[in-house]
Design a protein around this motif. Structure first.
Motif, PDB file in Angstrom:
ATOM      1  N   GLY A  47      37.522  30.202  13.151  1.00  0.00           N
ATOM      2  CA  GLY A  47      38.380  31.352  13.450  1.00  0.00           C
ATOM      3  C   GLY A  47      39.401  30.975  14.501  1.00  0.00           C
ATOM      4  O   GLY A  47      39.795  29.815  14.613  1.00  0.00           O
ATOM      5  N   THR A  48      39.788  31.945  15.300  1.00  0.00           N
ATOM      6  CA  THR A  48      40.776  31.731  16.354  1.00  0.00           C
ATOM      7  C   THR A  48      40.088  31.511  17.695  1.00  0.00           C
ATOM      8  O   THR A  48      39.191  32.262  18.059  1.00  0.00           O
ATOM      9  CB  THR A  48      41.694  32.974  16.459  1.00  0.00           C
ATOM     10  OG1 THR A  48      42.315  33.186  15.196  1.00  0.00           O
ATOM     11  CG2 THR A  48      42.743  32.794  17.533  1.00  0.00           C
ATOM     12  N   VAL A  49      40.513  30.494  18.408  1.00  0.00           N
ATOM     13  CA  VAL A  49      40.064  30.269  19.779  1.00  0.00           C
ATOM     14  C   VAL A  49      41.204  30.754  20.672  1.00  0.00           C
ATOM     15  O   VAL A  49      42.268  30.137  20.724  1.00  0.00           O
ATOM     16  CB  VAL A  49      39.742  28.785  20.053  1.00  0.00           C
ATOM     17  CG1 VAL A  49      39.366  28.580  21.516  1.00  0.00           C
ATOM     18  CG2 VAL A  49      38.626  28.298  19.133  1.00  0.00           C
ATOM     19  N   LEU A  50      40.995  31.895  21.316  1.00  0.00           N
ATOM     20  CA  LEU A  50      42.043  32.492  22.150  1.00  0.00           C
ATOM     21  C   LEU A  50      42.301  31.691  23.418  1.00  0.00           C
ATOM     22  O   LEU A  50      43.439  31.622  23.890  1.00  0.00           O
ATOM     23  CB  LEU A  50      41.672  33.928  22.522  1.00  0.00           C
ATOM     24  CG  LEU A  50      41.542  34.907  21.356  1.00  0.00           C
ATOM     25  CD1 LEU A  50      40.990  36.239  21.842  1.00  0.00           C
ATOM     26  CD2 LEU A  50      42.890  35.092  20.676  1.00  0.00           C
ATOM     27  N   ALA A  51      41.249  31.107  23.980  1.00  0.00           N
ATOM     28  CA  ALA A  51      41.384  30.317  25.206  1.00  0.00           C
ATOM     29  C   ALA A  51      40.127  29.488  25.414  1.00  0.00           C
ATOM     30  O   ALA A  51      39.053  29.838  24.926  1.00  0.00           O
ATOM     31  CB  ALA A  51      41.595  31.228  26.414  1.00  0.00           C
ATOM     32  N   GLU A  73      41.065  40.162  24.467  1.00  0.00           N
ATOM     33  CA  GLU A  73      40.085  40.943  23.715  1.00  0.00           C
ATOM     34  C   GLU A  73      39.365  40.151  22.615  1.00  0.00           C
ATOM     35  O   GLU A  73      39.462  40.464  21.431  1.00  0.00           O
ATOM     36  CB  GLU A  73      40.745  42.190  23.145  1.00  0.00           C
ATOM     37  CG  GLU A  73      41.316  43.082  24.211  1.00  0.00           C
ATOM     38  CD  GLU A  73      41.936  44.352  23.647  1.00  0.00           C
ATOM     39  OE1 GLU A  73      41.625  44.727  22.509  1.00  0.00           O
ATOM     40  OE2 GLU A  73      42.730  44.954  24.378  1.00  0.00           O
ATOM     41  N   PRO A  74      38.624  39.125  22.994  1.00  0.00           N
ATOM     42  CA  PRO A  74      37.888  38.344  21.988  1.00  0.00           C
ATOM     43  C   PRO A  74      36.758  39.149  21.358  1.00  0.00           C
ATOM     44  O   PRO A  74      36.246  40.096  21.954  1.00  0.00           O
ATOM     45  CB  PRO A  74      37.330  37.175  22.790  1.00  0.00           C
ATOM     46  CG  PRO A  74      37.203  37.711  24.171  1.00  0.00           C
ATOM     47  CD  PRO A  74      38.357  38.661  24.353  1.00  0.00           C
ATOM     48  N   ASP A  75      36.372  38.739  20.170  1.00  0.00           N
ATOM     49  CA  ASP A  75      35.209  39.338  19.505  1.00  0.00           C
ATOM     50  C   ASP A  75      33.914  38.809  20.113  1.00  0.00           C
ATOM     51  O   ASP A  75      32.880  39.475  20.066  1.00  0.00           O
ATOM     52  CB  ASP A  75      35.229  39.008  18.012  1.00  0.00           C
ATOM     53  CG  ASP A  75      36.470  39.540  17.327  1.00  0.00           C
ATOM     54  OD1 ASP A  75      36.834  40.700  17.575  1.00  0.00           O
ATOM     55  OD2 ASP A  75      37.081  38.785  16.542  1.00  0.00           O
ATOM     56  N   ALA A  76      33.968  37.580  20.642  1.00  0.00           N
ATOM     57  CA  ALA A  76      32.778  36.942  21.210  1.00  0.00           C
ATOM     58  C   ALA A  76      33.203  35.915  22.247  1.00  0.00           C
ATOM     59  O   ALA A  76      34.347  35.447  22.246  1.00  0.00           O
ATOM     60  CB  ALA A  76      31.957  36.259  20.110  1.00  0.00           C
ATOM     61  N   TRP A  77      32.250  35.600  23.115  1.00  0.00           N
ATOM     62  CA  TRP A  77      32.444  34.549  24.106  1.00  0.00           C
ATOM     63  C   TRP A  77      31.364  33.499  23.892  1.00  0.00           C
ATOM     64  O   TRP A  77      30.220  33.818  23.591  1.00  0.00           O
ATOM     65  CB  TRP A  77      32.300  35.103  25.518  1.00  0.00           C
ATOM     66  CG  TRP A  77      33.395  36.030  25.923  1.00  0.00           C
ATOM     67  CD1 TRP A  77      34.626  35.690  26.406  1.00  0.00           C
ATOM     68  CD2 TRP A  77      33.363  37.461  25.909  1.00  0.00           C
ATOM     69  NE1 TRP A  77      35.351  36.821  26.691  1.00  0.00           N
ATOM     70  CE2 TRP A  77      34.604  37.922  26.390  1.00  0.00           C
ATOM     71  CE3 TRP A  77      32.409  38.408  25.532  1.00  0.00           C
ATOM     72  CZ2 TRP A  77      34.918  39.268  26.509  1.00  0.00           C
ATOM     73  CZ3 TRP A  77      32.722  39.750  25.647  1.00  0.00           C
ATOM     74  CH2 TRP A  77      33.966  40.167  26.138  1.00  0.00           C
ATOM     75  N   THR A  97      35.227  42.949  35.123  1.00  0.00           N
ATOM     76  CA  THR A  97      35.876  42.944  33.809  1.00  0.00           C
ATOM     77  C   THR A  97      35.076  43.789  32.818  1.00  0.00           C
ATOM     78  O   THR A  97      34.021  44.319  33.148  1.00  0.00           O
ATOM     79  CB  THR A  97      35.989  41.504  33.243  1.00  0.00           C
ATOM     80  OG1 THR A  97      34.682  41.048  32.869  1.00  0.00           O
ATOM     81  CG2 THR A  97      36.617  40.540  34.242  1.00  0.00           C
ATOM     82  N   ASP A  98      35.564  43.847  31.583  1.00  0.00           N
ATOM     83  CA  ASP A  98      34.844  44.551  30.519  1.00  0.00           C
ATOM     84  C   ASP A  98      34.002  43.591  29.673  1.00  0.00           C
ATOM     85  O   ASP A  98      33.637  43.902  28.546  1.00  0.00           O
ATOM     86  CB  ASP A  98      35.818  45.345  29.643  1.00  0.00           C
ATOM     87  CG  ASP A  98      36.815  44.457  28.930  1.00  0.00           C
ATOM     88  OD1 ASP A  98      36.850  43.227  29.187  1.00  0.00           O
ATOM     89  OD2 ASP A  98      37.577  44.983  28.102  1.00  0.00           O
ATOM     90  N   TRP A  99      33.651  42.450  30.230  1.00  0.00           N
ATOM     91  CA  TRP A  99      32.818  41.463  29.544  1.00  0.00           C
ATOM     92  C   TRP A  99      31.491  42.083  29.121  1.00  0.00           C
ATOM     93  O   TRP A  99      30.899  42.896  29.823  1.00  0.00           O
ATOM     94  CB  TRP A  99      32.574  40.281  30.479  1.00  0.00           C
ATOM     95  CG  TRP A  99      31.545  39.313  30.000  1.00  0.00           C
ATOM     96  CD1 TRP A  99      31.676  38.423  28.980  1.00  0.00           C
ATOM     97  CD2 TRP A  99      30.229  39.121  30.528  1.00  0.00           C
ATOM     98  NE1 TRP A  99      30.516  37.697  28.846  1.00  0.00           N
ATOM     99  CE2 TRP A  99      29.628  38.107  29.778  1.00  0.00           C
ATOM    100  CE3 TRP A  99      29.518  39.723  31.559  1.00  0.00           C
ATOM    101  CZ2 TRP A  99      28.323  37.670  30.037  1.00  0.00           C
ATOM    102  CZ3 TRP A  99      28.231  39.291  31.804  1.00  0.00           C
ATOM    103  CH2 TRP A  99      27.641  38.267  31.057  1.00  0.00           C
TER     104      TRP A  99
END
Length: 147
Positions: A47-51, A73-77, A97-99
């Motif tokens: 998928g996409t790796v945001l960071a 706003e990732p789906d998962a960490w 944060t909203d983690w």
């Protein structure tokens, strides 16, 4: 690009792919000890790796890293690294944060942070041991999941 392929990496990929609703975008984080596994996960993720966010094992606050970790706003960490660094980082995430630890997947070493973090900080987090065995964190306990 890395060629690391281990039971731990394969189990992490399987866990994140099984998340419901399906995880498409992830943020990968790591302490110094987890850099290689974090890079391997980012390379293998379909998928996409945001960071990819690195944090120090000790820090005055981890606030800058926590903000980068939760941006987008990732789906998962997905996290890898030594227990002490992850315990500090996760406490900052929880306070600032909203983690959500229920959408967080960790390497074998990160599970041991449960003994160092404030009660409930990591509750709901899941992950994999080096042999591919999976686990989840309850209220300050690690539960091994049957394979």
């Amino acid at each position: 690009m890395t060629s690391v392929r281990t039971a731990e990496l394969d189990a992490l990929l399987t866990l994140v792919r099984a998340q419901r609703p399906r995880a498409r975008a992830v943020v990968v984080g790591h302490g110094r000890d987890g850099a290689r596994l974090a890079e391997a996960f980012a390379d293998a993720w379909d998928g996409t790796v945001l960071a990819v966010v690195a944090w120090p094992e000790t820090a005055a606050s981890w606030l800058r890293q926590a903000r980068r970790f939760t941006a987008g706003e990732p789906d998962a960490w997905v996290v890898a690294g030594a227990p002490a660094g992850w315990a500090g980082m996760s406490e900052r995430l929880r306070r600032s944060t909203d983690w959500d630890p229920r959408r967080t997947y960790g390497s074998a070493a990160t599970a041991r942070a449960v003994a160092m973090a404030a009660p409930g900080t990591l509750e709901g987090m899941r992950g994999a041991d080096a042999d591919g065995t999976t686990w989840r964190i309850g209220r300050n306990l690690i539960f091994r999941e049957p394979s």
